[in-house]
Design a protein around this motif. Structure first.
Motif, PDB file in Angstrom:
ATOM      1  N   ALA A 119     -37.051 -38.799  12.445  1.00  0.00           N
ATOM      2  CA  ALA A 119     -37.209 -37.414  11.927  1.00  0.00           C
ATOM      3  C   ALA A 119     -37.677 -37.558  10.501  1.00  0.00           C
ATOM      4  O   ALA A 119     -38.435 -36.743   9.977  1.00  0.00           O
ATOM      5  CB  ALA A 119     -35.857 -36.773  11.957  1.00  0.00           C
ATOM      6  N   THR A 120     -37.197 -38.608   9.738  1.00  0.00           N
ATOM      7  CA  THR A 120     -37.619 -38.734   8.136  1.00  0.00           C
ATOM      8  C   THR A 120     -39.028 -39.019   8.206  1.00  0.00           C
ATOM      9  O   THR A 120     -39.647 -38.388   7.505  1.00  0.00           O
ATOM     10  CB  THR A 120     -36.772 -39.820   7.492  1.00  0.00           C
ATOM     11  OG1 THR A 120     -35.425 -39.269   7.531  1.00  0.00           O
ATOM     12  CG2 THR A 120     -37.214 -39.953   6.119  1.00  0.00           C
ATOM     13  N   TRP A 121     -39.630 -40.012   8.882  1.00  0.00           N
ATOM     14  CA  TRP A 121     -41.147 -40.190   9.184  1.00  0.00           C
ATOM     15  C   TRP A 121     -41.789 -38.874   9.276  1.00  0.00           C
ATOM     16  O   TRP A 121     -42.722 -38.747   8.721  1.00  0.00           O
ATOM     17  CB  TRP A 121     -41.037 -41.366  10.070  1.00  0.00           C
ATOM     18  CG  TRP A 121     -42.800 -41.290  10.425  1.00  0.00           C
ATOM     19  CD1 TRP A 121     -43.602 -41.892   9.896  1.00  0.00           C
ATOM     20  CD2 TRP A 121     -43.286 -40.861  11.853  1.00  0.00           C
ATOM     21  NE1 TRP A 121     -45.049 -41.536  10.508  1.00  0.00           N
ATOM     22  CE2 TRP A 121     -44.711 -40.899  11.659  1.00  0.00           C
ATOM     23  CE3 TRP A 121     -42.776 -40.033  12.915  1.00  0.00           C
ATOM     24  CZ2 TRP A 121     -45.877 -40.701  12.564  1.00  0.00           C
ATOM     25  CZ3 TRP A 121     -43.752 -39.339  13.681  1.00  0.00           C
ATOM     26  CH2 TRP A 121     -44.898 -39.821  13.769  1.00  0.00           C
ATOM     27  N   LYS A 122     -41.296 -38.180  10.329  1.00  0.00           N
ATOM     28  CA  LYS A 122     -42.091 -37.043  10.832  1.00  0.00           C
ATOM     29  C   LYS A 122     -42.098 -35.823   9.681  1.00  0.00           C
ATOM     30  O   LYS A 122     -43.015 -35.240   9.641  1.00  0.00           O
ATOM     31  CB  LYS A 122     -41.381 -36.503  12.316  1.00  0.00           C
ATOM     32  CG  LYS A 122     -42.052 -34.992  12.688  1.00  0.00           C
ATOM     33  CD  LYS A 122     -41.400 -34.787  14.091  1.00  0.00           C
ATOM     34  CE  LYS A 122     -42.056 -33.377  14.476  1.00  0.00           C
ATOM     35  NZ  LYS A 122     -43.274 -33.809  14.977  1.00  0.00           N
ATOM     36  N   GLU A 123     -40.739 -35.648   9.055  1.00  0.00           N
ATOM     37  CA  GLU A 123     -40.947 -34.614   8.017  1.00  0.00           C
ATOM     38  C   GLU A 123     -41.885 -35.063   6.797  1.00  0.00           C
ATOM     39  O   GLU A 123     -42.475 -34.171   6.307  1.00  0.00           O
ATOM     40  CB  GLU A 123     -39.502 -34.454   7.489  1.00  0.00           C
ATOM     41  CG  GLU A 123     -39.143 -33.253   7.188  1.00  0.00           C
ATOM     42  CD  GLU A 123     -39.065 -32.124   8.140  1.00  0.00           C
ATOM     43  OE1 GLU A 123     -38.829 -30.788   7.815  1.00  0.00           O
ATOM     44  OE2 GLU A 123     -38.832 -32.433   9.491  1.00  0.00           O
ATOM     45  N   ASN A 124     -41.988 -36.341   6.415  1.00  0.00           N
ATOM     46  CA  ASN A 124     -42.723 -36.651   5.566  1.00  0.00           C
ATOM     47  C   ASN A 124     -44.084 -36.631   5.698  1.00  0.00           C
ATOM     48  O   ASN A 124     -45.070 -36.414   4.907  1.00  0.00           O
ATOM     49  CB  ASN A 124     -42.495 -38.083   5.065  1.00  0.00           C
ATOM     50  CG  ASN A 124     -41.147 -38.191   4.122  1.00  0.00           C
ATOM     51  OD1 ASN A 124     -41.291 -38.090   2.795  1.00  0.00           O
ATOM     52  ND2 ASN A 124     -39.898 -38.461   4.592  1.00  0.00           N
ATOM     53  N   SER A 125     -44.514 -36.460   7.174  1.00  0.00           N
ATOM     54  CA  SER A 125     -46.113 -36.209   7.606  1.00  0.00           C
ATOM     55  C   SER A 125     -46.466 -34.737   6.976  1.00  0.00           C
ATOM     56  O   SER A 125     -47.550 -34.665   6.966  1.00  0.00           O
ATOM     57  CB  SER A 125     -46.358 -36.401   8.938  1.00  0.00           C
ATOM     58  OG  SER A 125     -45.624 -35.222   9.733  1.00  0.00           O
ATOM     59  N   ARG A 205     -47.997 -28.306   7.120  1.00  0.00           N
ATOM     60  CA  ARG A 205     -48.643 -28.733   8.231  1.00  0.00           C
ATOM     61  C   ARG A 205     -48.808 -28.336   9.576  1.00  0.00           C
ATOM     62  O   ARG A 205     -49.907 -28.272  10.176  1.00  0.00           O
ATOM     63  CB  ARG A 205     -48.122 -30.316   8.189  1.00  0.00           C
ATOM     64  CG  ARG A 205     -48.815 -31.057   9.207  1.00  0.00           C
ATOM     65  CD  ARG A 205     -48.350 -32.262   9.560  1.00  0.00           C
ATOM     66  NE  ARG A 205     -48.948 -32.933  10.676  1.00  0.00           N
ATOM     67  CZ  ARG A 205     -48.307 -33.875  11.520  1.00  0.00           C
ATOM     68  NH1 ARG A 205     -47.158 -34.082  11.269  1.00  0.00           N
ATOM     69  NH2 ARG A 205     -48.851 -34.435  12.498  1.00  0.00           N
ATOM     70  N   PHE A 206     -47.808 -27.732  10.006  1.00  0.00           N
ATOM     71  CA  PHE A 206     -47.517 -27.184  11.352  1.00  0.00           C
ATOM     72  C   PHE A 206     -48.158 -25.828  11.426  1.00  0.00           C
ATOM     73  O   PHE A 206     -48.317 -25.109  12.560  1.00  0.00           O
ATOM     74  CB  PHE A 206     -46.248 -27.297  11.902  1.00  0.00           C
ATOM     75  CG  PHE A 206     -45.595 -28.834  11.966  1.00  0.00           C
ATOM     76  CD1 PHE A 206     -46.535 -29.625  12.648  1.00  0.00           C
ATOM     77  CD2 PHE A 206     -44.600 -29.176  11.194  1.00  0.00           C
ATOM     78  CE1 PHE A 206     -45.812 -31.133  12.587  1.00  0.00           C
ATOM     79  CE2 PHE A 206     -44.168 -30.516  11.186  1.00  0.00           C
ATOM     80  CZ  PHE A 206     -44.974 -31.463  12.036  1.00  0.00           C
ATOM     81  N   ARG A 207     -48.444 -25.266  10.364  1.00  0.00           N
ATOM     82  CA  ARG A 207     -48.859 -23.834  10.126  1.00  0.00           C
ATOM     83  C   ARG A 207     -50.598 -24.063   9.815  1.00  0.00           C
ATOM     84  O   ARG A 207     -51.744 -23.414  10.453  1.00  0.00           O
ATOM     85  CB  ARG A 207     -48.368 -22.874   9.412  1.00  0.00           C
ATOM     86  CG  ARG A 207     -47.112 -22.654   9.557  1.00  0.00           C
ATOM     87  CD  ARG A 207     -46.968 -21.724  10.877  1.00  0.00           C
ATOM     88  NE  ARG A 207     -47.656 -20.595  10.768  1.00  0.00           N
ATOM     89  CZ  ARG A 207     -48.244 -19.913  11.906  1.00  0.00           C
ATOM     90  NH1 ARG A 207     -47.768 -20.578  13.128  1.00  0.00           N
ATOM     91  NH2 ARG A 207     -48.792 -19.130  11.836  1.00  0.00           N
ATOM     92  N   SER A 208     -50.874 -24.738   8.903  1.00  0.00           N
ATOM     93  CA  SER A 208     -52.509 -25.140   8.487  1.00  0.00           C
ATOM     94  C   SER A 208     -53.028 -26.179   8.956  1.00  0.00           C
ATOM     95  O   SER A 208     -54.479 -26.262   8.965  1.00  0.00           O
ATOM     96  CB  SER A 208     -52.292 -24.990   7.026  1.00  0.00           C
ATOM     97  OG  SER A 208     -51.882 -26.235   6.553  1.00  0.00           O
ATOM     98  N   GLY A 209     -52.378 -27.383   9.549  1.00  0.00           N
ATOM     99  CA  GLY A 209     -53.041 -28.456   9.693  1.00  0.00           C
ATOM    100  C   GLY A 209     -53.078 -29.542   8.728  1.00  0.00           C
ATOM    101  O   GLY A 209     -53.317 -30.606   9.055  1.00  0.00           O
ATOM    102  N   LYS A 210     -52.393 -29.124   7.591  1.00  0.00           N
ATOM    103  CA  LYS A 210     -52.530 -29.825   6.233  1.00  0.00           C
ATOM    104  C   LYS A 210     -51.443 -30.203   5.721  1.00  0.00           C
ATOM    105  O   LYS A 210     -50.588 -29.123   5.494  1.00  0.00           O
ATOM    106  CB  LYS A 210     -53.653 -29.394   5.371  1.00  0.00           C
ATOM    107  CG  LYS A 210     -55.118 -29.374   5.674  1.00  0.00           C
ATOM    108  CD  LYS A 210     -56.185 -28.491   4.842  1.00  0.00           C
ATOM    109  CE  LYS A 210     -57.444 -28.406   5.554  1.00  0.00           C
ATOM    110  NZ  LYS A 210     -58.352 -27.624   4.532  1.00  0.00           N
ATOM    111  N   PRO A 211     -51.002 -31.198   5.230  1.00  0.00           N
ATOM    112  CA  PRO A 211     -49.744 -31.312   4.419  1.00  0.00           C
ATOM    113  C   PRO A 211     -49.981 -30.494   2.993  1.00  0.00           C
ATOM    114  O   PRO A 211     -51.140 -30.470   2.491  1.00  0.00           O
ATOM    115  CB  PRO A 211     -49.436 -32.738   4.216  1.00  0.00           C
ATOM    116  CG  PRO A 211     -50.900 -33.452   4.311  1.00  0.00           C
ATOM    117  CD  PRO A 211     -51.875 -32.372   5.231  1.00  0.00           C
TER     118      PRO A 211
END
Length: 294
Positions: A119-125, A205-211
């Motif tokens: 989950a930490t890896w995913k969140e940091n994406s 990211r999960f709204r725009s596709g960008k971090p």
């Protein structure tokens, strides 16, 4: 992650509803291999060790009762893949006996991670490093196997499609009648209602596709805490919202695990996002009772 494409009904063969869902291990559908190859990856099927098979069986045993009943009838196969860029993918395959059937493909290395690590890896994406590198984001999700959380999430997609927790229009921009789950929260499949649209969250990211820059993390989670969404991933679409809410609820309430995001600056906590303490999230939990009926 729920996947529909022109290649959906691609996996052939028979799968008996009499065997346990955790034993239905097959190579991923060709459509999944094709998608990753076209993205420049070199996906490869993975054969599980005995220890890995035990982790998978344990994850299935910990699912809510409704999930277990539906997977018994509607899960065609599970697959494990090396060189897969995302964590997991749920996709439809040919119906069997009139039942909608699905494959879940997992990134095989997930079996070597616990929930907090994954989950930490995913969140940091969701974030990019800043010039000021003093900010860090981590998820405390406990030490249980990551496959438990990820299976919960993906299996909820199957339950959702079979039972209609959320609408499933062919066009993402279609205006359809809401379900109890989406009413007053989602306007379209991937667009929240006006009260829960925030200019900063729309950039994530999960709204725009960008971090976004990690220096914005404290503000991101402060904004998220004013919505009924249990995670950043839940803001992507109503199907992800349902899968995240069920997974986080089950992990915390039924399996007694922690789940919260911590943002630190110079190793000092500056923000904590704990979805199960958010009144707007808690107000939705009554809808989950159906998952636990015997």
């Amino acid at each position: 992650m729920l996947f529909f494409s022109a290649f959906t009904f691609a996996q052939k063969g028979r799968s008996s509803n009499k065997d346990e869902p955790s034993q239905r291990v097959k190579p991923a559908p060709e459509s999944v291999f094709k998608m990753f190859r076209e993205a420049g990856m070199k996906p490869a099927d993975r054969t599980l060790t005995s220890a890995e098979k035990e982790k998978v069986s344990n994850a299935f045993a910990l699912l809510p009762s409704l999930h277990q009943r539906i997977l018994k009838q509607n899960l065609f196969s599970i697959s494990f893949m090396d060189n897969m860029p995302n964590t997991a993918l749920t996709s439809p395959v040919d119906p069997v006996g009139g039942n909608k059937m699905f494959n879940i493909t997992f990134r095989a290395s997930l079996l070597n991670e616990n929930v907090s690590e994954w989950a930490t890896w995913k969140e940091n994406s969701c974030f990019t490093p800043a010039a000021d590198s003093s900010y860090k984001v981590r998820v405390e999700g406990g030490k249980m196997d990551a496959i438990i959380y990820v299976l919960l999430h993906e299996a909820t997609h199957i339950v959702d499609v079979v039972t209609g927790i959320t609408p499933h229009p062919e066009d993402a921009d279609a205006v359809v009648d809401p379900t109890a789950f989406t009413k007053d929260i989602w306007r379209l499949m991937n667009k929240p209602t006006e009260p829960y649209i925030d200019s900063l969250l729309e950039q994530t990211r999960f709204r725009s596709g960008k971090p976004v820059s990690i220096s914005l993390a404290p503000d991101v989670y402060a904004k998220l805490s004013k919505t009924p969404f249990p995670s950043l991933y839940a803001t992507a679409a109503w199907s992800e919202d349902a899968a995240e809410l069920v997974a986080i609820y089950h992990m915390t309430t039924r399996l007694k695990q922690p789940f919260y995001v911590v943002v630190t600056k110079n190793n000092v906590e500056v923000t904590r996002f704990e979805p199960m303490k958010n009144p707007l999230v808690k107000g939705r939990l009554g809808q989950l009772a159906a998952f636990y009926k015997p």
